[in-house]
Design a protein around this motif. Structure first.
Motif, PDB file in Angstrom:
ATOM      1  N   LYS A  84       0.893  -1.217  -0.023  1.00 61.60           N
ATOM      2  CA  LYS A  84       0.137   0.012   0.142  1.00 61.60           C
ATOM      3  C   LYS A  84       0.847   1.362  -0.020  1.00 61.60           C
ATOM      4  O   LYS A  84       0.385   2.151   0.413  1.00 61.60           O
ATOM      5  N   CYS A  85       2.193   1.084  -0.612  1.00 62.61           N
ATOM      6  CA  CYS A  85       3.278   2.260  -0.460  1.00 62.61           C
ATOM      7  C   CYS A  85       3.284   2.984   0.870  1.00 62.61           C
ATOM      8  O   CYS A  85       3.456   4.272   0.942  1.00 62.61           O
ATOM      9  N   ALA A  86       3.094   2.182   2.060  1.00 68.03           N
ATOM     10  CA  ALA A  86       3.182   2.664   3.186  1.00 68.03           C
ATOM     11  C   ALA A  86       4.594   3.313   3.529  1.00 68.03           C
ATOM     12  O   ALA A  86       5.805   2.902   3.083  1.00 68.03           O
ATOM     13  N   GLY A  87       4.648   4.499   3.870  1.00 69.92           N
ATOM     14  CA  GLY A  87       5.911   5.516   4.098  1.00 69.92           C
ATOM     15  C   GLY A  87       6.098   6.151   2.976  1.00 69.92           C
ATOM     16  O   GLY A  87       7.090   7.015   2.952  1.00 69.92           O
ATOM     17  N   ALA A  95      10.788  -3.857  -9.420  1.00 68.17           N
ATOM     18  CA  ALA A  95      10.208  -4.841  -8.763  1.00 68.17           C
ATOM     19  C   ALA A  95       9.682  -3.793  -7.540  1.00 68.17           C
ATOM     20  O   ALA A  95       9.974  -2.879  -7.241  1.00 68.17           O
ATOM     21  N   GLY A  96       8.529  -4.605  -6.733  1.00 70.28           N
ATOM     22  CA  GLY A  96       7.758  -3.744  -5.604  1.00 70.28           C
ATOM     23  C   GLY A  96       6.345  -3.768  -5.786  1.00 70.28           C
ATOM     24  O   GLY A  96       5.737  -4.290  -6.849  1.00 70.28           O
ATOM     25  N   THR A  97       5.784  -2.786  -5.084  1.00 73.93           N
ATOM     26  CA  THR A  97       4.307  -2.830  -4.897  1.00 73.93           C
ATOM     27  C   THR A  97       4.082  -1.653  -6.003  1.00 73.93           C
ATOM     28  O   THR A  97       4.445  -0.542  -6.225  1.00 73.93           O
ATOM     29  N   PHE A  98       2.516  -2.119  -6.600  1.00 83.46           N
ATOM     30  CA  PHE A  98       2.216  -1.193  -7.645  1.00 83.46           C
ATOM     31  C   PHE A  98       2.031   0.259  -7.159  1.00 83.46           C
ATOM     32  O   PHE A  98       1.603   0.399  -5.782  1.00 83.46           O
ATOM     33  N   VAL A 143      -5.955   5.276  -1.181  1.00 82.14           N
ATOM     34  CA  VAL A 143      -6.331   6.667  -0.590  1.00 82.14           C
ATOM     35  C   VAL A 143      -7.961   6.731  -0.699  1.00 82.14           C
ATOM     36  O   VAL A 143      -8.502   6.811   0.418  1.00 82.14           O
ATOM     37  N   TYR A 144      -8.365   6.498  -1.771  1.00 79.43           N
ATOM     38  CA  TYR A 144      -9.824   6.743  -1.831  1.00 79.43           C
ATOM     39  C   TYR A 144     -10.815   5.387  -1.806  1.00 79.43           C
ATOM     40  O   TYR A 144     -10.291   4.560  -2.562  1.00 79.43           O
ATOM     41  N   ALA A 167      -1.956  -8.592  -1.593  1.00 82.71           N
ATOM     42  CA  ALA A 167      -1.904  -7.346  -0.897  1.00 82.71           C
ATOM     43  C   ALA A 167      -0.416  -6.840  -0.960  1.00 82.71           C
ATOM     44  O   ALA A 167      -0.036  -5.808  -0.862  1.00 82.71           O
ATOM     45  N   THR A 168       0.488  -7.634  -1.478  1.00 84.92           N
ATOM     46  CA  THR A 168       1.752  -7.462  -1.458  1.00 84.92           C
ATOM     47  C   THR A 168       1.976  -6.433  -2.589  1.00 84.92           C
ATOM     48  O   THR A 168       2.864  -5.385  -2.698  1.00 84.92           O
TER      49      THR A 168
END
Length: 287
Positions: A84-87, A95-98, A143-144, A167-168
């Protein structure tokens, strides 16, 4: 950190000392071909800005934003380092979260993805999601929540085409805003520059193209004695048959194949590309 400046801002010389707030008539259609990542900005700032789009939409302005050119990765092809792009930490994009875009995820704007024309050998459907030079931005907000006008479309998407990602990779709660809303051509787009024609690519092409379609519709409504359409999302989601459904192609990024264009709304091409005659009829039927 982003914050709103104090009004009036006299530093740029734009304020002339008169109280013009609320008296200036804005354009009926505003198309913007750039943006941020949600992870770049605080939720409070995004909510504040999004609410201003809502106010102007209710006053008769249609806001159109491009969905981005890096698929499920964010602007600059960057991805998030945590769920969820936390931080708000972004990496180089391998690589990584969308990484969802803003204002593309604001529920009070209309977000436009990109398609491309299929080779002539493909005779059944002429368009597919853009996978030449750029990939149509799309995904789900962190966010929305889902706006009411989109709830049925997203429910149908998950019921028939639920992605295998966890969810990753993205916010798979099935409770958040999806984007884009619609799409238009974004590959081999002909533009005139310095006296010559060039081919360009991007949702920077598809967004103003869709904006031109809405402008034409506004012209016909004005001829009929009606107002400009303003905020259009509830109407377009209520009339999915006014769009050419795009069912092939994807928007890879963040080390994955991204999402896939499927029947109905999808987080690659939205509802599809506009069928002008059908869309015009839907808007002319409104008061």
């Amino acid at each position: 950190m982003f914050s709103d400046v104090t009004y009036p801002d006299t530093s740029s010389g734009g304020y002339n000392g008169t109280k013009t707030c609320g008296t200036l008539q804005p354009a009926a259609v505003i198309s913007t071909s750039y943006g941020y990542n949600e992870a770049d900005l605080s939720p409070a700032y995004q909510t504040r800005q999004c609410n201003e789009y809502m106010k102007l939409g209710l006053a008769g302005t249609t806001f159109i934003y491009s969905s981005g050119d890096s698929g499920v990765a964010g602007n600059g092809g960057r991805c998030c380092a945590s769920a969820k792009c936390a931080g708000g930490t972004l990496n180089s994009g391998g690589a990584g979260t969308f990484n969802p875009a803003f204002p593309a995820t604001c529920p009070y704007v209309t977000t436009v993805g990109a398609t491309q024309i299929k080779p002539k050998s493909a005779v059944t459907v002429s368009e597919e999601a853009c996978e030449t030079v750029i990939y149509s931005g799309g995904g789900f907000s962190n966010v929305y929540p889902i706006p009411s006008y989109q709830s049925s479309a997203i429910a149908s998407y998950y019921a028939s085409h639920k992605p295998s990602y966890t969810a990753t990779q993205y916010n798979n709660s099935q409770a958040v805003r999806g984007y884009p809303d619609v799409a238009a051509n974004g590959a081999n787009f002909v533009v005139g520059l310095d006296g010559s024609l060039q081919l360009v690519y991007g949702t920077s092409c598809s967004a103003p193209t869709f904006g031109a379609v809405i402008t034409l519709i506004n012209q016909q409504r004005i001829k009929a004695g009606k107002s400009a359409v303003g905020f259009i999302n509830p109407t377009i989601y209520a009339n999915p048959s006014a769009f050419n459904d795009i069912t092939s192609g994807g928007n890879q990024g963040c080390g994955t194949a991204g999402f896939t264009a499927v029947e109905g709304w999808d987080p690659v091409t939205g509802l599809g590309t506009p069928n002008y005659e059908a869309l015009l009829a839907a808007f002319l039927a409104l008061p």
